[in-house]
Scaffold this motif. Structure first.
Motif, short mmCIF file in Angstrom:
data_model
loop_
_atom_site.label_atom_id
_atom_site.label_comp_id
_atom_site.label_asym_id
_atom_site.label_seq_id
_atom_site.Cartn_x
_atom_site.Cartn_y
_atom_site.Cartn_z
N PHE A 52 -3.26 8.06 -5.46
CA PHE A 52 -2.00 7.57 -5.12
C PHE A 52 -1.58 8.63 -3.96
O PHE A 52 -1.71 9.70 -3.85
CB PHE A 52 -1.01 7.45 -5.98
N THR A 53 -1.03 8.10 -2.98
CA THR A 53 -0.60 8.89 -1.87
C THR A 53 1.09 8.27 -1.49
O THR A 53 1.15 7.25 -1.22
CB THR A 53 -1.45 8.65 -0.45
N ILE A 54 2.16 9.18 -1.49
CA ILE A 54 3.28 8.85 -1.15
C ILE A 54 3.71 9.24 0.24
O ILE A 54 3.51 10.24 0.68
CB ILE A 54 4.43 9.52 -2.20
N SER A 55 4.38 8.26 1.15
CA SER A 55 4.90 8.72 2.32
C SER A 55 6.05 8.24 2.61
O SER A 55 6.70 7.46 1.86
CB SER A 55 3.71 8.46 3.49
N ARG A 56 6.72 8.53 3.94
CA ARG A 56 8.13 7.99 4.05
C ARG A 56 8.23 7.77 5.43
O ARG A 56 7.68 8.55 6.43
CB ARG A 56 9.30 8.70 3.37
N ASP A 57 8.98 6.79 6.09
CA ASP A 57 9.34 6.58 7.37
C ASP A 57 10.75 6.61 7.43
O ASP A 57 11.52 5.61 7.23
CB ASP A 57 8.77 5.41 7.95
N ASN A 58 11.42 7.58 7.53
CA ASN A 58 13.03 7.66 7.86
C ASN A 58 13.52 6.82 8.97
O ASN A 58 14.93 6.46 8.58
CB ASN A 58 13.26 9.06 8.07
N ALA A 59 12.90 6.75 10.10
CA ALA A 59 13.42 5.71 10.93
C ALA A 59 13.36 4.13 10.24
O ALA A 59 14.52 3.69 10.66
CB ALA A 59 12.62 5.72 12.20
N LYS A 60 12.80 4.04 9.56
CA LYS A 60 12.58 2.55 8.83
C LYS A 60 13.30 2.92 7.38
O LYS A 60 13.39 1.64 6.98
CB LYS A 60 11.31 2.16 8.74
N LEU A 101 4.33 3.87 -1.32
CA LEU A 101 3.25 4.52 -2.27
C LEU A 101 1.95 3.57 -2.19
O LEU A 101 1.88 2.48 -2.41
CB LEU A 101 3.89 4.15 -3.74
N GLN A 102 1.00 4.26 -1.74
CA GLN A 102 -0.29 3.86 -1.60
C GLN A 102 -1.25 3.89 -2.72
O GLN A 102 -1.32 5.12 -3.32
CB GLN A 102 -0.96 4.24 -0.09
N MET A 103 -1.50 2.76 -3.30
CA MET A 103 -2.31 3.17 -4.68
C MET A 103 -3.65 2.55 -4.34
O MET A 103 -3.79 1.37 -4.03
CB MET A 103 -1.70 2.07 -5.71
N ASN A 104 -4.71 3.41 -4.45
CA ASN A 104 -6.19 3.11 -4.54
C ASN A 104 -6.68 3.20 -5.86
O ASN A 104 -6.16 3.99 -6.80
CB ASN A 104 -6.90 3.96 -3.40
N SER A 105 -7.66 2.69 -5.91
CA SER A 105 -8.86 2.88 -7.12
C SER A 105 -8.12 2.49 -8.30
O SER A 105 -7.95 3.29 -9.36
CB SER A 105 -9.42 4.33 -7.27
N LEU A 106 -7.28 1.51 -8.27
CA LEU A 106 -6.50 0.83 -9.25
C LEU A 106 -7.15 0.52 -10.83
O LEU A 106 -8.25 0.04 -10.65
CB LEU A 106 -5.56 -0.10 -9.00
N LYS A 107 -6.42 1.20 -11.83
CA LYS A 107 -7.10 0.94 -13.07
C LYS A 107 -6.21 -0.02 -13.96
O LYS A 107 -5.06 0.05 -13.78
CB LYS A 107 -7.20 2.43 -13.81
#
Length: 120
Positions: free
Chosen positions: A68-76, A81-87
């Protein structure tokens, strides 16, 4: 008052990916640290990731680290939360929450959640 709305959940096969969004509205949303939590049926709520208000600091639970990768766009005013290889064990209701303290277990504001179902 800060309002948080999650989206992006759904049904996905094991090994697949989803991207959750947490859209904030209200004043000074960019000053808040944001956490993602999840709660599976019959289990306690689990904090899985946090991001600081400026996006410079992030943390992950061992259960999702590397997937998983968390990121933010404060302008938006949006946190992702990008979730890959889900189980299958990732199946849960996912919540975002805002806090004045980084990675707090007791955030000030909560969204209503979005359901992620990982199943074949």
């Amino acid at each position: 008052q800060l309002r948080l709305v999650e989206s992006g959940g759904g049904l996905v096969q094991p090994g697949g990916s989803l991207r959750l969004s947490c859209a904030a509205s209200g004043f000074t949303s960019r000053n808040y640290d944001i956490g993602w939590f999840r709660q599976a049926p019959g289990k306690e709520r689990e904090k899985i990731s946090c991001i600081s208000s400026g996006g410079g600091s992030t943390e992950y639970a061992d259960s999702v680290k590397g997937r998983f990768t968390i990121s933010r766009d404060n302008a938006k005013k949006t946190v992702y939360l990008q979730m890959n290889s889900l189980k299958p064990e990732d199946t849960a209701v996912y919540y975002c929450a805002a806090s004045s303290f980084y990675c707090s277990n007791y955030p000030n504001y909560w969204g209503k959640g979005t359901l992620v179902n990982v199943s074949s």
